[in-house]
Write a protein that holds these residues in place. Structure first.
Motif, PDB file in Angstrom:
ATOM      1  N   LEU A 167      91.398 -13.896  -3.611  1.00 33.60           N
ATOM      2  CA  LEU A 167      92.353 -13.407  -4.619  1.00 33.60           C
ATOM      3  C   LEU A 167      92.670 -11.943  -4.349  1.00 33.60           C
ATOM      4  O   LEU A 167      91.988 -11.278  -3.565  1.00 33.60           O
ATOM      5  CB  LEU A 167      91.764 -13.589  -6.014  1.00 33.60           C
ATOM      6  CG  LEU A 167      91.459 -15.061  -6.385  1.00 33.60           C
ATOM      7  CD1 LEU A 167      90.535 -15.139  -7.591  1.00 33.60           C
ATOM      8  CD2 LEU A 167      92.750 -15.829  -6.628  1.00 33.60           C
ATOM      9  N   ILE A 168      93.653 -11.434  -5.057  1.00 31.79           N
ATOM     10  CA  ILE A 168      94.086 -10.045  -4.839  1.00 31.79           C
ATOM     11  C   ILE A 168      92.959  -9.062  -5.172  1.00 31.79           C
ATOM     12  O   ILE A 168      92.804  -8.046  -4.501  1.00 31.79           O
ATOM     13  CB  ILE A 168      95.363  -9.728  -5.660  1.00 31.79           C
ATOM     14  CG1 ILE A 168      95.900  -8.335  -5.396  1.00 31.79           C
ATOM     15  CG2 ILE A 168      95.156  -9.905  -7.145  1.00 31.79           C
ATOM     16  CD1 ILE A 168      96.827  -8.239  -4.242  1.00 31.79           C
ATOM     17  N   VAL A 204      86.176  -9.774   4.679  1.00 28.59           N
ATOM     18  CA  VAL A 204      86.663 -10.364   5.935  1.00 28.59           C
ATOM     19  C   VAL A 204      87.334  -9.301   6.797  1.00 28.59           C
ATOM     20  O   VAL A 204      88.274  -8.642   6.357  1.00 28.59           O
ATOM     21  CB  VAL A 204      87.690 -11.481   5.646  1.00 28.59           C
ATOM     22  CG1 VAL A 204      88.054 -12.212   6.934  1.00 28.59           C
ATOM     23  CG2 VAL A 204      87.164 -12.454   4.613  1.00 28.59           C
ATOM     24  N   SER A 233      89.377  -9.585   9.316  1.00 28.67           N
ATOM     25  CA  SER A 233      90.368 -10.276  10.153  1.00 28.67           C
ATOM     26  C   SER A 233      91.652 -10.433   9.368  1.00 28.67           C
ATOM     27  O   SER A 233      91.603 -10.751   8.178  1.00 28.67           O
ATOM     28  CB  SER A 233      89.851 -11.665  10.552  1.00 28.67           C
ATOM     29  OG  SER A 233      90.895 -12.424  11.142  1.00 28.67           O
TER      30      SER A 233
HETATM   31  P1  NDP Z   1      97.782 -11.863  -1.494  1.00 26.06           P
HETATM   32  O1  NDP Z   1      97.974 -10.718  -2.391  1.00 26.06           O
HETATM   33  O2  NDP Z   1      98.938 -12.325  -0.697  1.00 26.06           O
HETATM   34  O3  NDP Z   1      97.236 -13.160  -2.277  1.00 26.06           O
HETATM   35  C1  NDP Z   1      96.544 -12.951  -3.404  1.00 26.06           C
HETATM   36  C2  NDP Z   1      96.176 -14.260  -4.080  1.00 26.06           C
HETATM   37  O4  NDP Z   1      95.696 -13.871  -5.364  1.00 26.06           O
HETATM   38  C3  NDP Z   1      97.333 -15.236  -4.306  1.00 26.06           C
HETATM   39  O5  NDP Z   1      96.834 -16.540  -4.230  1.00 26.06           O
HETATM   40  C4  NDP Z   1      97.752 -14.906  -5.741  1.00 26.06           C
HETATM   41  O6  NDP Z   1      98.325 -15.987  -6.437  1.00 26.06           O
HETATM   42  C5  NDP Z   1      96.399 -14.607  -6.346  1.00 26.06           C
HETATM   43  N1  NDP Z   1      96.484 -13.817  -7.566  1.00 26.06           N
HETATM   44  C6  NDP Z   1      96.904 -12.538  -7.694  1.00 26.06           C
HETATM   45  N2  NDP Z   1      96.804 -12.152  -8.979  1.00 26.06           N
HETATM   46  C7  NDP Z   1      96.314 -13.228  -9.655  1.00 26.06           C
HETATM   47  C8  NDP Z   1      95.984 -13.449 -11.013  1.00 26.06           C
HETATM   48  N3  NDP Z   1      96.119 -12.498 -11.929  1.00 26.06           N
HETATM   49  N4  NDP Z   1      95.498 -14.662 -11.349  1.00 26.06           N
HETATM   50  C9  NDP Z   1      95.344 -15.642 -10.414  1.00 26.06           C
HETATM   51  N5  NDP Z   1      95.632 -15.488  -9.116  1.00 26.06           N
HETATM   52  C10 NDP Z   1      96.111 -14.284  -8.748  1.00 26.06           C
HETATM   53  O7  NDP Z   1      96.537 -11.473  -0.596  1.00 26.06           O
HETATM   54  P2  NDP Z   1      96.003 -11.993   0.827  1.00 26.06           P
HETATM   55  O8  NDP Z   1      95.962 -13.463   0.898  1.00 26.06           O
HETATM   56  O9  NDP Z   1      96.673 -11.236   1.911  1.00 26.06           O
HETATM   57  O10 NDP Z   1      94.540 -11.413   0.704  1.00 26.06           O
HETATM   58  C11 NDP Z   1      93.570 -11.971  -0.170  1.00 26.06           C
HETATM   59  C12 NDP Z   1      92.385 -11.018  -0.226  1.00 26.06           C
HETATM   60  O11 NDP Z   1      91.879 -10.830   1.093  1.00 26.06           O
HETATM   61  C13 NDP Z   1      92.750  -9.628  -0.758  1.00 26.06           C
HETATM   62  O12 NDP Z   1      91.712  -9.160  -1.574  1.00 26.06           O
HETATM   63  C14 NDP Z   1      92.887  -8.778   0.493  1.00 26.06           C
HETATM   64  O13 NDP Z   1      92.585  -7.410   0.255  1.00 26.06           O
HETATM   65  C15 NDP Z   1      91.859  -9.430   1.412  1.00 26.06           C
HETATM   66  N6  NDP Z   1      92.163  -9.292   2.839  1.00 26.06           N
HETATM   67  C16 NDP Z   1      93.439  -9.457   3.302  1.00 26.06           C
HETATM   68  C17 NDP Z   1      93.724  -9.337   4.643  1.00 26.06           C
HETATM   69  C18 NDP Z   1      95.120  -9.525   5.173  1.00 26.06           C
HETATM   70  O14 NDP Z   1      95.366  -9.133   6.330  1.00 26.06           O
HETATM   71  N7  NDP Z   1      96.038 -10.107   4.421  1.00 26.06           N
HETATM   72  C19 NDP Z   1      92.653  -9.016   5.618  1.00 26.06           C
HETATM   73  C20 NDP Z   1      91.335  -8.935   5.045  1.00 26.06           C
HETATM   74  C21 NDP Z   1      91.118  -9.058   3.708  1.00 26.06           C
HETATM   75  P3  NDP Z   1      99.922 -16.263  -6.366  1.00 26.06           P
HETATM   76  O15 NDP Z   1     100.145 -17.008  -5.075  1.00 26.06           O
HETATM   77  O16 NDP Z   1     100.173 -17.062  -7.586  1.00 26.06           O
HETATM   78  O17 NDP Z   1     100.603 -14.914  -6.397  1.00 26.06           O
END
Ligand code: NDP
Length: 289
Positions: free
Chosen positions: A66-67, A118, A120
């Motif tokens: 999640l975010i 993670v 990556s």
């Molecule tokens: P995103 O911001 O694209 O995805 C976030 C996810 O959280 C989505 O599924 C979103 O749902 C959900 N979400 C956000 N707010 C809420 C809420 N209030 N209630 C329920 N669900 C919620 O992030 P990423 O997939 O890119 O990254 C996920 C995690 O991994 C983050 O913490 C990020 O810091 C970490 N990360 C990311 C990397 C990257 O390169 N992208 C690398 C390493 C770590 P919805 O689809 O409905 O918006």
């Protein structure tokens, strides 16, 4: 070894993780706030749960991507009873304190919380070369290690404290974001002179590749309390960063980021470290006793 898994959160990371599990033949149950993000995975055989409660109930091993950690509380609202007996592997980014609080909350609900960080981007998920920090109960990590190695082939267990994996992840982010911003700055400056990001990429990559030598050299000296100006002097750093700021300004490029670096160097010089190494700036950054 668990051959079924739930993935909650389908941003680019969660989608890549769910896809990696499908690639390995796992039964995958999904939940995401925006259900349509599951479409491609469902087409590949994943099951979409109607509620977080159903997603939690489907499998012992539950991956959260999640975010942030606050989003986890939102997802668990109304599904608290389904947490009992589950191992929640939280791969969302947040602070060590938030990870510790989440571990306490999950334990109160009868579940187990493993913190992950993670290292990556989404395209590296599933790769044997990528790595993830974990911390929390060792037994849960050991039990699910094979499944966790589907996400990244390497895992780095840091200890029982749920904050440790988050701390290690944040330490990497402290370096990663400004390092990439320095590249964006170089791209903006290059662009002002008709050069593209690709034109300068090989030089920037070579610069970054050489950083390891600097880190190793300074780490040993810093830990020995040695900030001698025998190799570099902060006063040289001040002059050099002034050239960086002026080159950007003369080119009509934003100077906020290089000015922040110059400001830190000035503060070091003002504190009397001008003849010492620029590593002496660390003394101003450290938590004061
Ligand atoms: P995103 O911001 O694209 O995805 C976030 C996810 O959280 C989505 O599924 C979103 O749902 C959900 N979400 C956000 N707010 C809420 C809420 N209030 N209630 C329920 N669900 C919620 O992030 P990423 O997939 O890119 O990254 C996920 C995690 O991994 C983050 O913490 C990020 O810091 C970490 N990360 C990311 C990397 C990257 O390169 N992208 C690398 C390493 C770590 P919805 O689809 O409905 O918006």
């Amino acid at each position: 070894m668990s051959q079924s898994v739930t993935v909650i959160g389908l941003g680019p990371m969660g989608q890549a993780m769910a896809a990696a599990y499908l690639d390995r033949g796992y039964e995958v149950t999904l939940w995401n706030r925006t259900a349509s993000r599951a479409d491609a995975l469902v087409a590949r055989g994943a099951k979409l749960a109607a509620t977080p409660e159903q997603a939690l109930s489907a499998n012992e091993l539950v991956i959260l991507s999640l975010i942030d950690y606050d989003a986890m509380y939102g997802v668990l609202e109304g599904a608290e009873e389904a947490v009992a007996g589950r191992v929640l592997v939280n791969l969302s980014s947040d602070t060590p304190e938030k990870a510790r609080a989440a571990a306490r909350r999950v334990a109160e609900l009868g579940g187990t919380h493993l913190t992950g960080g993670v290292l990556s981007p989404p395209p590296g998920i599933g790769s044997p070369d990528m790595s993830t920090f974990y911390s929390g109960p060792r037994a849960a990590y050991d039990q699910h290690r094979a499944a966790l190695e589907v996400i990244t082939g390497k895992t780095d267990y840091r200890g029982e404290d749920p904050g440790l994996a988050a701390l290690m992840y944040q330490l990497n982010m402290v370096v990663f974001w400004p390092a990439m911003l320095s590249y964006w700055q170089a791209v903006a400056l290059a662009d002002a002179h008709g050069l593209t990001a690709a034109d300068i990429a090989p030089y920037v990559s070579e610069n970054f590749a050489g950083m390891g030598q600097f880190i190793d050299f300074y780490a040993a000296r810093i830990d020995a309390g040695n900030h001698a100006g025998d190799v570099d002097r902060l006063s040289m750093g001040v002059a050099s960063m002034e050239h960086v700021v002026h080159t950007n300004a003369d080119s009509g490029v934003d100077t906020a980021f290089p000015r922040a670096v110059l400001d830190a160097f000035h503060r070091g010089a003002d504190a009397g470290f001008g003849a010492d190494s620029f590593s002496s700036v660390i003394k101003l950054m450290k938590k004061q006793p």
